[in-house]
Design a protein around this motif. Structure first.
Motif, mmCIF file in Angstrom:
data_model
loop_
_atom_site.group_PDB
_atom_site.id
_atom_site.type_symbol
_atom_site.label_atom_id
_atom_site.label_comp_id
_atom_site.label_asym_id
_atom_site.label_seq_id
_atom_site.Cartn_x
_atom_site.Cartn_y
_atom_site.Cartn_z
ATOM 1 N N ALA A 125 0.811 -1.230 0.000
ATOM 2 C CA ALA A 125 0.000 0.000 0.000
ATOM 3 C C ALA A 125 0.840 1.274 0.000
ATOM 4 O O ALA A 125 0.539 2.229 0.724
ATOM 5 N N VAL A 126 1.873 1.319 -0.819
ATOM 6 C CA VAL A 126 2.736 2.500 -0.865
ATOM 7 C C VAL A 126 1.973 3.737 -1.339
ATOM 8 O O VAL A 126 2.184 4.844 -0.828
ATOM 9 N N ALA A 127 1.058 3.558 -2.287
ATOM 10 C CA ALA A 127 0.302 4.711 -2.797
ATOM 11 C C ALA A 127 -0.469 5.406 -1.687
ATOM 12 O O ALA A 127 -0.557 6.648 -1.653
ATOM 13 N N SER A 128 -1.032 4.636 -0.750
ATOM 14 C CA SER A 128 -1.809 5.247 0.328
ATOM 15 C C SER A 128 -0.924 6.055 1.264
ATOM 16 O O SER A 128 -1.409 6.921 1.995
ATOM 17 N N MET A 129 0.377 5.791 1.255
ATOM 18 C CA MET A 129 1.306 6.525 2.088
ATOM 19 C C MET A 129 1.762 7.815 1.415
ATOM 20 O O MET A 129 2.018 8.816 2.091
#
Length: 807
Positions: free
Chosen positions: A483-487
């Motif tokens: 979930a890198v995008a959510s970070m």
């Protein structure tokens, strides 16, 4: 606390010299007291933690308090005649100790110089009497009520060693006094923690079995800067932490206590007094082992595993991962073979993966999590492998076995969020600590969880150290970051008004960017040969660019665009595919913008998305044929491969964590088992040829390693291209997604080879196909085609991929 019974005859009383006179002693603290944490606004009280009651023989009498909340000074009594009385403990100190909110218990408990000798004071709830034993001599302390015992012994100095002889109703034990020890954590550790730069944080915080000043026990350390007080509670003190208050080590926010006699296997939590005076019992954020869920306590542990993978570790970084074969089998350990322990998995999983030819396994999160249905993606124990399948050393044994089979081990890592369980990280010490203090920044809008505060140095340190911990303590070869995008985006899944821009007016989460850069730089510096991978679904620039060039520093990135587009294409009926032809070719427009992995992961075969073979149109034969052709296309496409368990044998049902893959489909007694075994044989052959031919992996990130032959044959539903290795040796791949046979299909080929031979044909009979083959060498002709001077004609099987190499 665990204690030892007397191993010698009862100690003789300590004699008072004739010249000694009774005195009133004032306590002198052994070390300067740290500033007590300030109190803050009231916080909601957490539900009480259930725990076994203490034995009846040690039930503590109820204590009454004065109107002001301070316990009345009890009547003192007992004690040896040869022990001088001490003044009663200050009401403030007494009340704070009993309330579990004292920041410096070592300053008032233990042994301290005093007028007339040495003052001994201890807090032992439920005890009938306490005596001090020094060099075989004992002296009874007087009871001060509420479990306090004290007295002044006529000694010339504080003894380096002494024991407490504690008598209960029907038992007497001798124990070391925890409050005679200096801190068991070093000044350098505290300095690095304060700076947020402790790269081996697990060696400084948490529970650590050790020998301290010649005494075996366990050091407990926890970061809780907002707490008014912290106590250790566990099975060794009947879950009553009254006698085990921890000391604050100043501005670092770290609390510490060394408990003699407590060792591996002890179960514990921290009893934290919040700023509003309420209490909460919390699992250790740094616990290296936990109880089996749904139990939630932490477990003291130490590793005794002797690694056998020295050769693997020394050579895993010989070749950069983007220039090496890298095909990944994704596994959910609890359901791969339900019911197996880590050690039982070690006897089955490595041989299965090796037989299939995958170079790596990727394990869905193994960090401890309370709810199995989260598949491990809602973590509460970031430093503990889930205890569902065994101990941390059992997990090490599994990793060791995979390395012995020549298989690298990747692990899903989840630094994006954590659940709200009131015994874990959420408002850990009564205020937002690991999560952001801004509720809009803290709450994850999609999953009902909390996001980490990446701008806080201690939180960033907790996560960066955790990444290195898995690589160094468990020899993990790579981390796939979830979930890198959510970070990365402040407005991720948020509407207008639900987020605030960064200092430059943008939507980028600059704190998260800095954290990811620090994590990647640290992991690569400390662990040669390890790879980090990002699950990042946007067009963020520079995910796999080096940090010193402004990138995030990942080694690889999941190609979510290729996955989505290609699955859209193959899910269409063949007659409609020509209208979606660019879905299969568009990936080459950006194929070299990052270092990519092509993922068909667990996310694509659950929640109504159907298994891979079930996404395909047509009857059962056509679905399997599409499935095989798609895998052949995937393995030939630039980028690394990842396939989720069950898809290697065309399981038709969606994956369920409750029962795992449908292994019965491979049972020879099942009528259609040959269909499934055929697909598995194809995956085995794809991996074998892939590993053997550098053209398929050596130049994955080099545009010169790929060339279209014909990327525009939309009417034919066909795609043909060439892959080249570093020496220019070619391999041709032709994928045909129509259910018809195309005879004499001409394609242009590179100059040089005198003939081409078929090395993979997904329509082969052994894979369950119709066995339309290209027998014998295919000789080039001087017939121009597709911009090339020479060409060959071949037969395209129905719904199949064919690989050709020079004869």
């Amino acid at each position: 606390m665990t204690a030892r019974k007397p191993s010698r005859k009862p100690s003789d009383p300590i004699e008072v010299p004739p010249t000694a006179k009774p005195v009133t002693a004032e306590v002198t603290a052994a070390a300067p007291a740290a500033t007590a944490p300030a109190t803050g606004p009231a916080d909601a009280d957490a539900p009480a933690e259930s725990a076994p009651p203490p034995p009846a023989k040690r039930v503590r009498a109820r204590r009454t308090t004065a109107a002001g909340g301070t316990p009345p000074r009890p009547r003192r009594g007992g004690g040896s005649k040869n022990v001088l009385p001490a003044t009663a403990l200050d009401d403030a100190d007494r009340g704070r100790l009993l309330a579990g909110e004292h920041h410096d218990p070592h300053g008032v408990l233990g042994a301290h110089p005093a007028s007339g000798g040495v003052l001994f004071r201890t807090l032992r709830p439920h005890a009938r009497s306490v005596a001090v034993v020094v060099k075989g001599k004992r002296a009874e302390l007087q009871s001060d009520g509420d479990g306090f015992f004290s007295g002044v012994l006529p000694l010339s100095g504080v003894p380096e060693e002494y024991l407490l002889r504690v008598a209960y109703e029907d038992d007497t034990i001798e124990v070391e006094d925890p409050y005679r020890f200096l801190p068991a954590i070093g000044e350098l550790d505290l300095h690095l923690i304060g700076e947020g730069r402790h790269e081996e944080l697990w060696k400084a915080l948490g529970s650590e079995p050790m020998e301290h000043k010649g005494v075996k026990g366990t050091r407990f350390t926890v970061w809780a800067p907002n707490a008014r007080g912290v106590r250790v509670t566990g099975d060794f003190n009947y879950w009553d932490g009254t006698a085990c208050p921890m000391r604050s080590l100043g501005s670092t926010g770290v609390w510490e206590l060394f408990l003699p006699g407590v060792g591996e296997g002890a179960v514990y939590k921290y009893d934290i007094c919040r700023p509003d005076g309420s209490h909460t019992q919390r699992a250790d954020p740094m616990a290296r082992s936990t109880e089996v869920p749904p139990a939630t306590a932490s477990v003291v542990t130490a590793s005794h595993h002797e690694w056998q993978d020295a050769d693997w570790m020394s050579h895993r970084g010989d070749r950069p991962v983007h220039e090496a074969p890298f095909s990944v089998y994704e596994v959910h350990l609890p359901s791969w073979r339900p019911g197996l322990s880590y050690r039982q998995l070690a006897s089955q999983l490595p041989s299965y993966v090796r037989e299939l030819g995958f170079t790596h396994v990727e394990l869905m999160p193994v960090s401890e999590h309370p709810f199995g249905g989260s598949w491990g993606y809602q973590v509460t124990g970031f430093y503990a492998p889930t205890s569902r399948m065994g101990t941390p050393d059992d997990f090490r044994f599994l990793v060791d076995a995979l390395h012995a089979a020549g298989i690298g081990v990747l692990m899903d890592w989840v630094p994006a969020h954590f659940p709200r369980d009131d015994w874990a990280l959420a408002e850990f010490d009564g205020r937002p600590l690991y999560e952001h203090s801004d509720p809009n920044r803290a709450a994850h809008p999609d999953w009902g969880t909390l996001e980490f505060d990446y701008g806080r140095k201690e939180v960033r340190n907790f996560l960066v150290s955790n990444a290195t911990y898995w690589c160094e303590e468990f020899h993990i070869d790579g981390l796939r970051v979830d979930a890198v995008a959510s970070m990365l985006y402040l407005d991720y899944s948020r509407e207008d008004g639900q987020w605030s821009p960064n200092e430059f007016g943008g939507r980028e989460n600059l704190d998260a960017v800095a954290f990811l850069q620090e994590m990647n730089a640290t992991v690569y510096r400390r662990n040669p040969g390890v790879v980090t991978m990002a699950e990042e679904s946007t067009a963020w620039d520079g995910v796999t660019r080096a940090t010193d060039h402004g990138g995030l520093g990942f080694g690889l990135k999941w190609n979510m665009g290729w996955m989505h587009d290609s699955l859209v294409y193959v899910s269409k009926e063949p007659i409609h595919r020509k209208y979606h032809h660019n879905e299969m070719t568009f990936s080459m427009v950006y194929a070299y913008s990052e270092n990519y992995v092509l993922p068909i992961s667990h996310d694509e075969v659950v929640h109504g998305k159907q298994a891979l073979v079930s996404k395909m149109p047509g009857d059962w034969w056509q679905r399997r044929a599409n499935h095989r052709a798609y895998l052949g296309f995937m393995w030939a496409h630039p980028g690394k491969q990842l396939l989720f368990m069950g898809q290697e044998f065309a399981q038709g049902a969606e994956w369920s964590e409750g029962h795992g893959p449908d292994w019965w489909l491979l049972d020879e007694t099942y009528e259609a088992s040959g269909d499934h075994r055929g697909v598995r044989s194809l995956v085995t052959d794809l991996n074998a040829v892939y590993n053997a031919l550098p053209a398929l992996w050596q130049r994955d990130t080099d545009p010169g390693g790929f060339a279209w032959i014909d990327g525009g044959a939309a009417e034919d539903n066909a795609f043909s291209f060439v892959r080249y290795d570093a020496d220019g040796s070619p391999l041709i791949a032709v994928s045909h997604f129509s259910p018809v046979v195309r005879q004499d299909y001409r394609i242009g080929v590179p100059d040089g080879p005198q003939a081409w031979v078929e090395i993979i044909n997904t329509d082969a009979d052994r894979y369950g196909g119709s066995d339309v083959r290209n027998e014998g060498p295919l000789k080039p002709e001087a017939v121009p085609a597709h911009g090339r001077d020479t060409s060959i004609t071949l037969t395209l099987p129905p719904l199949a991929t064919v690989w050709l190499r020079p004869a």
